[in-house]
Scaffold this active site. Sequence first.
Site, PDB file in Angstrom:
ATOM      1  N   ASP A  14      55.293 -15.963   6.362  1.00 36.05           N
ATOM      2  CA  ASP A  14      55.156 -16.893   7.482  1.00 36.05           C
ATOM      3  C   ASP A  14      54.250 -16.254   8.532  1.00 36.05           C
ATOM      4  O   ASP A  14      54.154 -15.018   8.625  1.00 36.05           O
ATOM      5  CB  ASP A  14      56.517 -17.228   8.102  1.00 36.05           C
ATOM      6  CG  ASP A  14      56.405 -18.308   9.162  1.00 36.05           C
ATOM      7  OD1 ASP A  14      55.882 -19.398   8.841  1.00 36.05           O
ATOM      8  OD2 ASP A  14      56.821 -18.091  10.310  1.00 36.05           O
ATOM      9  N   GLU A  16      52.742 -16.752  12.797  1.00 35.00           N
ATOM     10  CA  GLU A  16      52.694 -17.450  14.078  1.00 35.00           C
ATOM     11  C   GLU A  16      51.266 -17.333  14.592  1.00 35.00           C
ATOM     12  O   GLU A  16      50.579 -16.330  14.338  1.00 35.00           O
ATOM     13  CB  GLU A  16      53.675 -16.858  15.082  1.00 35.00           C
ATOM     14  CG  GLU A  16      55.135 -16.945  14.669  1.00 35.00           C
ATOM     15  CD  GLU A  16      55.656 -18.352  14.503  1.00 35.00           C
ATOM     16  OE1 GLU A  16      55.046 -19.291  15.093  1.00 35.00           O
ATOM     17  OE2 GLU A  16      56.653 -18.524  13.788  1.00 35.00           O
ATOM     18  N   HIS A 161      60.885 -19.717  17.009  1.00 28.94           N
ATOM     19  CA  HIS A 161      60.252 -19.365  15.752  1.00 28.94           C
ATOM     20  C   HIS A 161      59.789 -17.912  15.808  1.00 28.94           C
ATOM     21  O   HIS A 161      59.338 -17.419  16.844  1.00 28.94           O
ATOM     22  CB  HIS A 161      59.026 -20.265  15.496  1.00 28.94           C
ATOM     23  CG  HIS A 161      59.384 -21.660  15.128  1.00 28.94           C
ATOM     24  ND1 HIS A 161      59.134 -22.197  13.892  1.00 28.94           N
ATOM     25  CD2 HIS A 161      59.987 -22.648  15.844  1.00 28.94           C
ATOM     26  CE1 HIS A 161      59.557 -23.442  13.848  1.00 28.94           C
ATOM     27  NE2 HIS A 161      60.082 -23.742  15.029  1.00 28.94           N
ATOM     28  N   ASP A 166      61.698 -16.300  10.186  1.00 31.28           N
ATOM     29  CA  ASP A 166      61.479 -17.518   9.414  1.00 31.28           C
ATOM     30  C   ASP A 166      61.229 -17.204   7.942  1.00 31.28           C
ATOM     31  O   ASP A 166      61.651 -17.956   7.057  1.00 31.28           O
ATOM     32  CB  ASP A 166      60.306 -18.310  10.000  1.00 31.28           C
ATOM     33  CG  ASP A 166      60.677 -19.049  11.273  1.00 31.28           C
ATOM     34  OD1 ASP A 166      61.818 -18.873  11.743  1.00 31.28           O
ATOM     35  OD2 ASP A 166      59.838 -19.786  11.808  1.00 31.28           O
TER      36      ASP A 166
END
Length: 247
Positions: A14, A16, A161, A166
Site C-alpha cells: 500500500d 500514501e 490511513h 493498511d
Amino acid sequence: MADERASSRIVVLDTETTGMPVTDGHRVLEIGCVEVVGRRLTGRNFHIYLQPDRESDEGAIAVHGITSEFLRDKPRFADVADEFYEYIQGATLVIHNAAFDVGFLNNEFALLGQADRADLSQYCTIVDSLGLARARHPGQRNNLDALCKRYGIDLSERTLHGALLDAELLADVYLAMTGGQTSLSLAGNADDGDGGQAQGSPVRRLSASRAPGRVILATEAELQAHMAHLERIAKAAGAPALWPQEA
C-alpha cells in the site's frame, strides 16, 4: 502478467501520496509492504516514509495525517529505490485498487530515469484485491474498511490511513478472502519453542466425559444446495472441486 501461482512469495503493498492524480505531479510519501510466504505472515516487512519535495493536498492530509513537517528529514525515493526494487522483484504484489499504487510507483522509478523498473508488471505479478473482492461480493461495498468488517478483522487501531497498517489489514483480508487461515499456525514456528503452539495460548481440549453429539443428516434440499455451492467454487477456481471427486 504472469499467473499468481508462478510466485510463492506474496507482498501485500500500500502507498500514501500527496494527493491525486499522479499526472498532476503528486508523489508517493509512504510505502508499506507485508510479506506472505506459504500463506503465512513472515514479519519481513518493508516500510518507509519519503520526502516528496512538494506539499500534500489538504484532502490527502485529512486521509493519512502525514504533514510536510513530519516528512522534512525523511529520505527521498531515490535513496531507497534499489532496496525497494530488490524487495518486490519477482513477488506477487497484492494491492487494493492496484492501478492507483502501481501508477504512482511506476512514476517514481520513471522520474529517476530507471525505465527498466518503471513498469512493475514486468518483474512482479500484480493482483488487484479490489477486483477480486468485487468478483466475490458483487453489488456490495468492497473498500478495505467494509472487507475488514465482513471478514471479522479488527479495525480498532485504524483511525487514519497508513501504508503499513493498511497493508497488514489487507494481508489478513486477502488470506481470508482466498480461503486462508490467518491466526492459527499448524506448521509450527521456531520462535514458539513448544512445537508450534504459541506461548500464552494453551491448547483447549474437550472433556472426555462430555455427552456425544447428535448426528443430524442433511436433507435432500441441503445436499442439492451443497452441490450447487461446490459447482460455484469449481467455476471460480477454474478446476473441479475436490470434495465430490471419487477416489
